[in-house]
Design a protein around this motif. Structure first.
Motif, PDB file in Angstrom:
ATOM      1  N   GLY A   3      79.896 -49.200  61.798  1.00 46.17           N
ATOM      2  CA  GLY A   3      80.502 -49.840  60.648  1.00 46.17           C
ATOM      3  C   GLY A   3      80.428 -51.352  60.659  1.00 46.17           C
ATOM      4  O   GLY A   3      80.964 -51.997  59.779  1.00 46.17           O
ATOM      5  N   VAL A   4      79.752 -51.941  61.644  1.00 42.13           N
ATOM      6  CA  VAL A   4      79.635 -53.391  61.707  1.00 42.13           C
ATOM      7  C   VAL A   4      78.168 -53.770  61.671  1.00 42.13           C
ATOM      8  O   VAL A   4      77.371 -53.273  62.458  1.00 42.13           O
ATOM      9  CB  VAL A   4      80.289 -53.935  62.995  1.00 42.13           C
ATOM     10  N   THR A   5      77.814 -54.635  60.749  1.00 38.89           N
ATOM     11  CA  THR A   5      76.420 -55.013  60.584  1.00 38.89           C
ATOM     12  C   THR A   5      76.119 -56.316  61.288  1.00 38.89           C
ATOM     13  O   THR A   5      77.015 -57.055  61.694  1.00 38.89           O
ATOM     14  CB  THR A   5      76.087 -55.161  59.084  1.00 38.89           C
ATOM     15  N   ASP A   6      74.841 -56.603  61.423  1.00 35.28           N
ATOM     16  CA  ASP A   6      74.425 -57.813  62.129  1.00 35.28           C
ATOM     17  C   ASP A   6      74.752 -59.054  61.312  1.00 35.28           C
ATOM     18  O   ASP A   6      74.572 -59.089  60.108  1.00 35.28           O
ATOM     19  CB  ASP A   6      72.923 -57.759  62.399  1.00 35.28           C
ATOM     20  N   ASP A   7      75.266 -60.064  61.980  1.00 38.98           N
ATOM     21  CA  ASP A   7      75.539 -61.357  61.354  1.00 38.98           C
ATOM     22  C   ASP A   7      75.222 -62.424  62.385  1.00 38.98           C
ATOM     23  O   ASP A   7      76.093 -63.117  62.893  1.00 38.98           O
ATOM     24  CB  ASP A   7      77.011 -61.438  60.915  1.00 38.98           C
ATOM     25  N   SER A   8      73.936 -62.577  62.702  1.00 38.19           N
ATOM     26  CA  SER A   8      73.545 -63.483  63.771  1.00 38.19           C
ATOM     27  C   SER A   8      73.893 -64.927  63.445  1.00 38.19           C
ATOM     28  O   SER A   8      74.245 -65.709  64.319  1.00 38.19           O
ATOM     29  CB  SER A   8      72.044 -63.355  64.061  1.00 38.19           C
ATOM     30  N   ALA A   9      73.846 -65.295  62.162  1.00 39.84           N
ATOM     31  CA  ALA A   9      74.196 -66.667  61.796  1.00 39.84           C
ATOM     32  C   ALA A   9      75.662 -66.944  62.097  1.00 39.84           C
ATOM     33  O   ALA A   9      76.024 -67.972  62.661  1.00 39.84           O
ATOM     34  CB  ALA A   9      73.896 -66.916  60.323  1.00 39.84           C
ATOM     35  N   GLY A  10      76.533 -65.994  61.716  1.00 38.22           N
ATOM     36  CA  GLY A  10      77.954 -66.160  62.002  1.00 38.22           C
ATOM     37  C   GLY A  10      78.227 -66.182  63.484  1.00 38.22           C
ATOM     38  O   GLY A  10      79.049 -66.961  63.983  1.00 38.22           O
ATOM     39  N   LYS A  11      77.524 -65.342  64.239  1.00 34.63           N
ATOM     40  CA  LYS A  11      77.696 -65.313  65.688  1.00 34.63           C
ATOM     41  C   LYS A  11      77.314 -66.652  66.295  1.00 34.63           C
ATOM     42  O   LYS A  11      77.995 -67.172  67.181  1.00 34.63           O
ATOM     43  CB  LYS A  11      76.845 -64.188  66.275  1.00 34.63           C
ATOM     44  N   ASN A  12      76.230 -67.259  65.799  1.00 32.73           N
ATOM     45  CA  ASN A  12      75.811 -68.547  66.326  1.00 32.73           C
ATOM     46  C   ASN A  12      76.818 -69.639  65.999  1.00 32.73           C
ATOM     47  O   ASN A  12      77.057 -70.542  66.790  1.00 32.73           O
ATOM     48  CB  ASN A  12      74.426 -68.925  65.776  1.00 32.73           C
ATOM     49  N   ARG A  13      77.431 -69.574  64.802  1.00 35.20           N
ATOM     50  CA  ARG A  13      78.436 -70.568  64.447  1.00 35.20           C
ATOM     51  C   ARG A  13      79.599 -70.518  65.423  1.00 35.20           C
ATOM     52  O   ARG A  13      80.130 -71.541  65.841  1.00 35.20           O
ATOM     53  CB  ARG A  13      78.950 -70.328  63.021  1.00 35.20           C
ATOM     54  N   ALA A  37      81.144 -57.933  59.652  1.00 34.19           N
ATOM     55  CA  ALA A  37      80.480 -57.192  58.578  1.00 34.19           C
ATOM     56  C   ALA A  37      80.903 -57.774  57.235  1.00 34.19           C
ATOM     57  O   ALA A  37      82.056 -57.632  56.837  1.00 34.19           O
ATOM     58  CB  ALA A  37      80.831 -55.710  58.653  1.00 34.19           C
ATOM     59  N   GLY A  38      80.000 -58.451  56.562  1.00 35.23           N
ATOM     60  CA  GLY A  38      80.282 -58.957  55.231  1.00 35.23           C
ATOM     61  C   GLY A  38      80.898 -60.342  55.230  1.00 35.23           C
ATOM     62  O   GLY A  38      81.326 -60.876  56.261  1.00 35.23           O
ATOM     63  N   ARG A 132      87.269 -53.874  67.216  1.00 35.95           N
ATOM     64  CA  ARG A 132      86.738 -53.103  66.091  1.00 35.95           C
ATOM     65  C   ARG A 132      86.866 -53.774  64.735  1.00 35.95           C
ATOM     66  O   ARG A 132      86.166 -53.411  63.792  1.00 35.95           O
ATOM     67  CB  ARG A 132      87.432 -51.735  66.042  1.00 35.95           C
ATOM     68  N   HIS A 133      87.764 -54.745  64.606  1.00 40.23           N
ATOM     69  CA  HIS A 133      87.944 -55.391  63.307  1.00 40.23           C
ATOM     70  C   HIS A 133      88.703 -56.693  63.536  1.00 40.23           C
ATOM     71  O   HIS A 133      89.616 -56.745  64.367  1.00 40.23           O
ATOM     72  CB  HIS A 133      88.725 -54.475  62.367  1.00 40.23           C
ATOM     73  N   VAL A 134      88.323 -57.745  62.818  1.00 41.16           N
ATOM     74  CA  VAL A 134      89.100 -58.985  62.807  1.00 41.16           C
ATOM     75  C   VAL A 134      89.492 -59.262  61.375  1.00 41.16           C
ATOM     76  O   VAL A 134      88.694 -59.109  60.452  1.00 41.16           O
ATOM     77  CB  VAL A 134      88.323 -60.167  63.426  1.00 41.16           C
ATOM     78  N   ALA A 135      90.749 -59.680  61.180  1.00 43.15           N
ATOM     79  CA  ALA A 135      91.236 -59.913  59.818  1.00 43.15           C
ATOM     80  C   ALA A 135      92.353 -60.939  59.836  1.00 43.15           C
ATOM     81  O   ALA A 135      93.260 -60.865  60.670  1.00 43.15           O
ATOM     82  CB  ALA A 135      91.742 -58.609  59.201  1.00 43.15           C
ATOM     83  N   VAL A 136      92.284 -61.894  58.916  1.00 43.55           N
ATOM     84  CA  VAL A 136      93.375 -62.839  58.717  1.00 43.55           C
ATOM     85  C   VAL A 136      94.316 -62.250  57.672  1.00 43.55           C
ATOM     86  O   VAL A 136      93.876 -61.867  56.576  1.00 43.55           O
ATOM     87  CB  VAL A 136      92.849 -64.216  58.269  1.00 43.55           C
ATOM     88  N   CYS A 137      95.595 -62.159  58.026  1.00 50.22           N
ATOM     89  CA  CYS A 137      96.579 -61.487  57.180  1.00 50.22           C
ATOM     90  C   CYS A 137      97.687 -62.443  56.770  1.00 50.22           C
ATOM     91  O   CYS A 137      98.216 -63.184  57.608  1.00 50.22           O
ATOM     92  CB  CYS A 137      97.202 -60.310  57.935  1.00 50.22           C
TER      93      CYS A 137
END
Length: 207
Positions: A3-13, A37-38, A132-137
């Protein structure tokens, strides 16, 4: 991670943020190794990484944005999840909360909170100890705290004894639910995303 897609740009940031890594797994690998993801989750991950890299204590409840750790508790054989009524939020949510002074491991915080809030003593990370998930609440104001935000780090924990649950108090009942029932109770809360990821993992475990 399902359920988690690749986000290499975000990972590099995240990996390239300035600052000294002081807070154990939050900074040394957990966030820099996580793939969002997203766009919404990527934005939340960036804010969390900045918090972790710049705050003297990113778990401090005195910060307008601070870390919390939580978990969805599952009973894999039945495919059910456990939700807890949170009086302060007026919602059915996952278990979890703030780190105690000196705590820095998100998974250990989630495990401690889950044991305290459910009475389950056999909880283990499931199917592994991955974030499994990160979220600002958003968190509304109360008599003791102003409006603020939680940078929530979410895990999945499993029990083999679902009937052993014991609510922490009379105001915090617990309910075992199938995933459709859980999603109906959660409504539009971002916990729906976590539940979708739980469902994908449960489906994969049955193959």
């Amino acid at each position: 991670m399902t359920g988690v897609t690749d986000d290499s740009a975000g990972k590099n940031r995240v990996a390239n943020l300035p600052g000294t890594w002081h807070h154990g797994p939050v900074l040394s690998g957990l966030l820099s190794g996580y793939q969002a993801a997203g766009a919404n989750e990527s934005a939340d991950l960036d804010r969390m990484a900045h918090l972790a890299a710049t705050a003297a204590d990113p778990w401090s409840r005195g910060l307008p944005l601070h870390f919390t750790a939580s978990a969805v508790v599952v009973h894999p054989p039945s495919g059910r999840v456990l939700l807890r009524w949170h009086v302060k939020h007026g919602r059915w949510l996952q278990v979890g909360g703030h780190g105690d002074p000196g705590e820095t491991s998100p998974l250990e915080i989630a495990l401690r909170e889950a044991r305290e809030e459910t009475g389950l003593t056999d909880l283990v990370p499931w199917p592994d100890d991955a974030l499994r998930h990160v979220a600002v609440c958003d968190v509304g104001p109360s008599a003791t705290e102003p409006e603020h935000e939680h940078a929530d780090l979410r895990f999945i924990l499993a029990t083999a004894g679902p009937d052993a649950v014991r609510p922490e108090n009379d105001q915090s009942p617990l309910r075992w639910l199938d995933l459709d029932e859980a999603r109906a109770l959660v409504g539009d809360n971002n916990l729906r995303v976590t539940l979708d990821r739980v469902e994908a993992l449960l489906r994969g475990a049955r193959r």
